[in-house]
Design a protein around this motif. Structure first.
Motif, PDB file in Angstrom:
ATOM      1  N   ARG A   7      -7.779   0.578  -8.876  1.00 37.59           N
ATOM      2  CA  ARG A   7      -8.060  -0.662  -8.163  1.00 37.59           C
ATOM      3  C   ARG A   7      -6.917  -1.086  -7.258  1.00 37.59           C
ATOM      4  O   ARG A   7      -7.138  -1.685  -6.227  1.00 37.59           O
ATOM      5  N   ARG A   8      -5.707  -0.786  -7.623  1.00 41.57           N
ATOM      6  CA  ARG A   8      -4.565  -1.304  -6.881  1.00 41.57           C
ATOM      7  C   ARG A   8      -4.565  -0.917  -5.411  1.00 41.57           C
ATOM      8  O   ARG A   8      -4.332  -1.757  -4.557  1.00 41.57           O
ATOM      9  N   PRO A   9      -4.886   0.373  -5.054  1.00 41.19           N
ATOM     10  CA  PRO A   9      -4.866   0.697  -3.639  1.00 41.19           C
ATOM     11  C   PRO A   9      -5.853  -0.133  -2.835  1.00 41.19           C
ATOM     12  O   PRO A   9      -5.585  -0.524  -1.713  1.00 41.19           O
ATOM     13  N   ALA A  10      -7.048  -0.383  -3.402  1.00 40.62           N
ATOM     14  CA  ALA A  10      -8.022  -1.184  -2.676  1.00 40.62           C
ATOM     15  C   ALA A  10      -7.470  -2.567  -2.393  1.00 40.62           C
ATOM     16  O   ALA A  10      -7.691  -3.146  -1.337  1.00 40.62           O
ATOM     17  N   LEU A  11      -6.749  -3.125  -3.351  1.00 41.05           N
ATOM     18  CA  LEU A  11      -6.166  -4.458  -3.179  1.00 41.05           C
ATOM     19  C   LEU A  11      -5.165  -4.463  -2.034  1.00 41.05           C
ATOM     20  O   LEU A  11      -5.160  -5.360  -1.202  1.00 41.05           O
ATOM     21  N   LEU A  12      -4.326  -3.451  -1.954  1.00 44.77           N
ATOM     22  CA  LEU A  12      -3.235  -3.470  -0.998  1.00 44.77           C
ATOM     23  C   LEU A  12      -3.631  -2.956   0.373  1.00 44.77           C
ATOM     24  O   LEU A  12      -3.070  -3.349   1.374  1.00 44.77           O
ATOM     25  N   LEU A  13      -4.599  -2.059   0.423  1.00 45.36           N
ATOM     26  CA  LEU A  13      -4.881  -1.398   1.684  1.00 45.36           C
ATOM     27  C   LEU A  13      -6.100  -1.944   2.389  1.00 45.36           C
ATOM     28  O   LEU A  13      -6.321  -1.660   3.554  1.00 45.36           O
ATOM     29  N   THR A  14      -6.933  -2.697   1.714  1.00 40.68           N
ATOM     30  CA  THR A  14      -8.149  -3.200   2.338  1.00 40.68           C
ATOM     31  C   THR A  14      -7.938  -4.648   2.749  1.00 40.68           C
ATOM     32  O   THR A  14      -7.878  -5.523   1.909  1.00 40.68           O
ATOM     33  N   ALA A  15      -7.814  -4.884   4.048  1.00 36.58           N
ATOM     34  CA  ALA A  15      -7.629  -6.247   4.539  1.00 36.58           C
ATOM     35  C   ALA A  15      -8.977  -6.893   4.800  1.00 36.58           C
ATOM     36  O   ALA A  15      -9.962  -6.214   5.076  1.00 36.58           O
ATOM     37  N   ALA A  16      -9.024  -8.214   4.707  1.00 38.33           N
ATOM     38  CA  ALA A  16     -10.230  -8.944   5.081  1.00 38.33           C
ATOM     39  C   ALA A  16     -10.194  -9.122   6.585  1.00 38.33           C
ATOM     40  O   ALA A  16      -9.629 -10.071   7.110  1.00 38.33           O
ATOM     41  N   VAL A 137      -5.888   6.976   3.992  1.00 35.46           N
ATOM     42  CA  VAL A 137      -4.541   7.514   3.806  1.00 35.46           C
ATOM     43  C   VAL A 137      -4.580   9.022   4.037  1.00 35.46           C
ATOM     44  O   VAL A 137      -5.320   9.738   3.348  1.00 35.46           O
ATOM     45  N   ALA A 138      -3.802   9.504   4.995  1.00 33.89           N
ATOM     46  CA  ALA A 138      -3.742  10.932   5.264  1.00 33.89           C
ATOM     47  C   ALA A 138      -3.055  11.650   4.104  1.00 33.89           C
ATOM     48  O   ALA A 138      -2.198  11.065   3.427  1.00 33.89           O
ATOM     49  N   PRO A 139      -3.413  12.904   3.846  1.00 34.91           N
ATOM     50  CA  PRO A 139      -2.828  13.635   2.706  1.00 34.91           C
ATOM     51  C   PRO A 139      -1.312  13.623   2.680  1.00 34.91           C
ATOM     52  O   PRO A 139      -0.703  13.490   1.615  1.00 34.91           O
ATOM     53  N   GLU A 140      -0.668  13.733   3.844  1.00 37.08           N
ATOM     54  CA  GLU A 140       0.789  13.780   3.872  1.00 37.08           C
ATOM     55  C   GLU A 140       1.433  12.435   3.547  1.00 37.08           C
ATOM     56  O   GLU A 140       2.652  12.353   3.333  1.00 37.08           O
ATOM     57  N   ARG A 141       0.635  11.369   3.495  1.00 34.89           N
ATOM     58  CA  ARG A 141       1.148  10.031   3.170  1.00 34.89           C
ATOM     59  C   ARG A 141       0.795   9.603   1.746  1.00 34.89           C
ATOM     60  O   ARG A 141       1.075   8.469   1.358  1.00 34.89           O
ATOM     61  N   LEU A 142       0.181  10.494   0.990  1.00 34.28           N
ATOM     62  CA  LEU A 142      -0.307  10.111  -0.332  1.00 34.28           C
ATOM     63  C   LEU A 142       0.818   9.666  -1.259  1.00 34.28           C
ATOM     64  O   LEU A 142       0.722   8.615  -1.912  1.00 34.28           O
ATOM     65  N   ASP A 143       1.906  10.422  -1.332  1.00 28.72           N
ATOM     66  CA  ASP A 143       3.013  10.037  -2.217  1.00 28.72           C
ATOM     67  C   ASP A 143       3.604   8.690  -1.815  1.00 28.72           C
ATOM     68  O   ASP A 143       3.945   7.871  -2.675  1.00 28.72           O
ATOM     69  N   ASP A 144       3.731   8.459  -0.495  1.00 30.93           N
ATOM     70  CA  ASP A 144       4.252   7.173  -0.024  1.00 30.93           C
ATOM     71  C   ASP A 144       3.339   6.038  -0.490  1.00 30.93           C
ATOM     72  O   ASP A 144       3.821   4.976  -0.909  1.00 30.93           O
ATOM     73  N   ASN A 145       2.040   6.274  -0.415  1.00 29.87           N
ATOM     74  CA  ASN A 145       1.100   5.238  -0.821  1.00 29.87           C
ATOM     75  C   ASN A 145       1.173   4.971  -2.319  1.00 29.87           C
ATOM     76  O   ASN A 145       1.119   3.819  -2.767  1.00 29.87           O
TER      77      ASN A 145
END
Length: 217
Positions: A7-16, A137-145
């Motif tokens: 759930r956490r990624p949806a909270l941080l990455l999905t803007a209204a 999120v692109a694969p190369e950015r997964l760890d950063d995310n």
């Protein structure tokens, strides 16, 4: 615990985010030429933003080789540029809030979270596909995310709350104020209270359109 991680990624990455506004250069953008946003003493350049968007589009294209299906994916993610900028700014805001709270995340913790999620998803490629499709999120950015998600989780824990509670977002709001986030008006504005990008009125669009309508044929 694993369910909370999803759930956490949806909270941080999905803007209204409201309907897309035209990407036009506004008068106010001259204060930071070439910048999509300024966060504290860091600039997010338009080129950096475009590179991030290109990474996602290239990954989407690789995942969907059929032209018609790819165009459908692009249409469904029409706000990708603004969503990406929102994420880039929020990452910095969250990192500042985590620093203020003495929160750190180790590479070992990131790898541990990734291993758990890969197991849930059915493998590394499946996890990358989920993050690309659901969170842009692109694969190369997964760890950063994943590092961002862990920072959010540990920050919430340090505050004695969780990422859905007002206390967590108040900490982000305070970090936004300290960083004095400034967006190029073509991408909207930063709502300090909500720590979120918002669309702004674009009266110059109507003025240009009106002036254009008065031109002789």
């Amino acid at each position: 615990m694993h369910r909370r991680s999803r759930r956490r990624p949806a909270l941080l990455l999905t803007a209204a985010i409201a309907a897309a506004a035209p990407l036009l250069t506004a008068c106010g953008s001259d204060a930071h030429p070439g910048a999509a946003a300024v966060v504290g003493d860091q600039r997010i350049t338009v080129a950096q933003l475009e590179n991030r968007v290109d990474e996602v589009r290239e990954a989407q294209r690789a995942a969907v080789p059929d032209d018609a299906q790819y165009q459908q994916v692009v249409a469904r993610t029409g706000t990708l540029t603004r969503d990406t900028l929102h994420g880039m700014v929020l990452d910095r805001v969250l990192h500042r809030a985590a620093q203020d709270a003495g929160v750190t995340v180790s590479r070992k913790e990131v790898q541990g979270m990734r291993g758990d999620l890969e197991t849930q998803a059915g493998g590394p490629e499946q996890l990358e596909t989920v993050w690309l499709q659901q969170y842009g999120v692109a694969p190369e950015r997964l760890d950063d995310n994943l590092r961002v998600q862990l920072e959010a989780q540990k920050l919430a824990q340090s505050l004695g709350t969780d990422t859905s509670r007002p206390e967590f977002w108040q900490a982000l709001s305070e970090a936004s104020k300290k960083l004095d986030v400034d967006l190029n008006p073509r991408y909207g504005a930063w709502d300090v209270q909500k720590s979120s990008r918002v669309d702004t009125p674009t009266p110059w669009v109507r003025e240009v359109a009106a002036a254009g309508g008065q031109q002789p044929a």
